[in-house]
Design an enzyme around this catalytic site. Structure first.
Site, PDB file in Angstrom:
ATOM      1  N   ARG A 152       0.845  -1.179   0.000  1.00  0.00           N
ATOM      2  CA  ARG A 152       0.000   0.000   0.000  1.00  0.00           C
ATOM      3  C   ARG A 152       0.887   1.237   0.000  1.00  0.00           C
ATOM      4  O   ARG A 152       1.888   1.305   0.698  1.00  0.00           O
ATOM      5  CB  ARG A 152      -0.935   0.021   1.222  1.00  0.00           C
ATOM      6  CG  ARG A 152      -2.120  -0.938   1.108  1.00  0.00           C
ATOM      7  CD  ARG A 152      -3.059  -0.517  -0.007  1.00  0.00           C
ATOM      8  NE  ARG A 152      -4.251  -1.351  -0.118  1.00  0.00           N
ATOM      9  CZ  ARG A 152      -4.373  -2.374  -0.946  1.00  0.00           C
ATOM     10  NH1 ARG A 152      -3.349  -2.733  -1.702  1.00  0.00           N
ATOM     11  NH2 ARG A 152      -5.511  -3.056  -1.013  1.00  0.00           N
ATOM     12  N   GLU A 189      -3.555   7.592  -5.836  1.00  0.00           N
ATOM     13  CA  GLU A 189      -3.656   6.871  -7.103  1.00  0.00           C
ATOM     14  C   GLU A 189      -4.879   7.353  -7.880  1.00  0.00           C
ATOM     15  O   GLU A 189      -5.940   7.526  -7.286  1.00  0.00           O
ATOM     16  CB  GLU A 189      -3.751   5.361  -6.842  1.00  0.00           C
ATOM     17  CG  GLU A 189      -2.509   4.805  -6.171  1.00  0.00           C
ATOM     18  CD  GLU A 189      -2.564   3.301  -5.920  1.00  0.00           C
ATOM     19  OE1 GLU A 189      -3.583   2.663  -6.294  1.00  0.00           O
ATOM     20  OE2 GLU A 189      -1.603   2.760  -5.356  1.00  0.00           O
ATOM     21  N   HIS A 222      -0.223  -0.094  -9.971  1.00  0.00           N
ATOM     22  CA  HIS A 222      -0.963  -0.964  -9.044  1.00  0.00           C
ATOM     23  C   HIS A 222      -1.469  -2.223  -9.763  1.00  0.00           C
ATOM     24  O   HIS A 222      -2.678  -2.489  -9.830  1.00  0.00           O
ATOM     25  CB  HIS A 222      -2.131  -0.219  -8.410  1.00  0.00           C
ATOM     26  CG  HIS A 222      -2.559  -0.806  -7.099  1.00  0.00           C
ATOM     27  ND1 HIS A 222      -3.080  -0.056  -6.077  1.00  0.00           N
ATOM     28  CD2 HIS A 222      -2.548  -2.089  -6.636  1.00  0.00           C
ATOM     29  CE1 HIS A 222      -3.385  -0.831  -5.044  1.00  0.00           C
ATOM     30  NE2 HIS A 222      -3.067  -2.082  -5.364  1.00  0.00           N
TER      31      HIS A 222
END
Length: 327
Positions: free
Chosen positions: A232, A261, A280
């Site tokens: 994370r 993000e 990601h």
């Protein structure tokens, strides 16, 4: 009465048909993971989601028939678990589906960093052939540090040992059996930072892990370390990371996750040639996608057939709700 199942994000077609074939289910898809169709939301008994669908109090007030939410992810910070508990909704996730894929991406970033693959690629694409300017290091005999020796961290440890590396780890919640099975010494967080040539983070997003790597740690971290984060983005203070990069303290960095993000175009992380950035994609393999979809379908089937549950949220784990550690 049929149970209405609303699927709000990507979902494997085979798993969709598996649910659709059950005469007790009405299975519908949403064209948007943000603006869910109200006519289906108000009558849905179950939601199958991924991380782009945010579950909050406002949504739950509309979904008054909702009994079950399953997220096809290992992370769950997109779900307000206090709100789901308030409304008596069962929540489950799929924590094992992406283990291999996330570990594989971690190792891909490691190899890209140690061999300077991206600079070499850009050089050849630019029509240059300056081989002497591209040098790497061998992993064998060096120390790999793991922060978070859970499912993914343990798999990454297997990869590191296969490359002949000495593996050390920090995880205050993992049982001794995890360390003993992998023959890995249990070190303190500070010891891992000071002794590792390569380090990767595999921890959930909690109050305890927020900015667990910041300026205070970069002051004494092993110089020339390779840093990898596929867990994370909030665990690393990105401003402090950029400062450490500017000071030349890090050999290379590989990041799949970020504090915000999508990564803003104004991010200073974009300015460093020794930083590899991916959007990601730790769970973005065909295999993990199918496994997560099918596991979710199986969980939903079991819940409505006999009321059984597994991998429920919030997790019954000592790290969940832990207070921030002393930095």
């Amino acid at each position: 009465m049929k149970k209405k199942i609303l699927i709000t994000d990507r979902f494997a077609q085979d798993s969709f048909l598996y649910l659709q074939q059950n005469e007790n289910f009405e299975v519908v898809r949403s064209d948007s993971h943000i603006h869910l169709p109200l006519e289906h939301l108000v009558s849905a008994h179950a939601l199958i989601i991924r991380s782009r669908t945010v579950i909050n109090e406002e949504l739950l007030q509309k979904a008054r028939q909702l009994q079950l939410i399953i997220t096809c992810t290992s992370g769950f910070d997109h779900i307000d678990l206090a709100a789901t508990e308030k409304w008596g909704i069962t929540v489950m996730h799929t924590p094992t589906a992406n283990v291999q894929s996330a570990a594989q991406l971690t190792w891909g970033l490691v190899l890209a960093c140690v061999n300077n693959i991206m600079p070499a690629h850009r050089m050849v694409k630019a029509g240059e052939w300056k081989r002497d300017s591209i040098t790497g290091i061998e992993l064998s005999g060096r120390t790999y540090g793991i922060v978070g020796l859970g499912r993914i961290g343990s798999r990454v440890a297997d990869f590191a040992q296969a490359f002949g590396m000495n593996v050390v780890a920090y995880d205050p919640y993992a049982p001794d059996e995890n360390f003993e099975r992998l023959n890995i010494p249990r070190l303190s967080y500070e010891e891992v930072l000071k002794t590792s040539d390569v380090i990767s983070f595999h921890v959930p997003k909690t109050l305890e892990t927020e900015h667990m790597l910041d300026r205070s740690h970069f002051e004494y971290i092993h110089r020339g370390i390779i840093l990898i984060n596929t867990s994370r983005g909030s665990i690393i203070n990105e401003n402090d990371l950029c400062e450490a990069l500017g000071n030349g303290w890090l050999r290379a960095v590989g990041l799949d996750v970020f504090e915000k993000e999508p990564l803003p175009r104004t991010s200073n992380l974009l300015n460093y040639p020794n930083v590899i950035l991916t959007p990601h994609i730790g769970a973005n393999t065909e295999d993990a996608f199918f496994k997560a979809s099918q596991v979710a379908a199986n969980k939903l089937m079991a819940f409505f057939v006999d009321g059984s549950t597994s991998d429920t949220l919030p997790p019954r784990a000592p790290w969940y709700g832990a207070t921030p550690f002393d930095k």
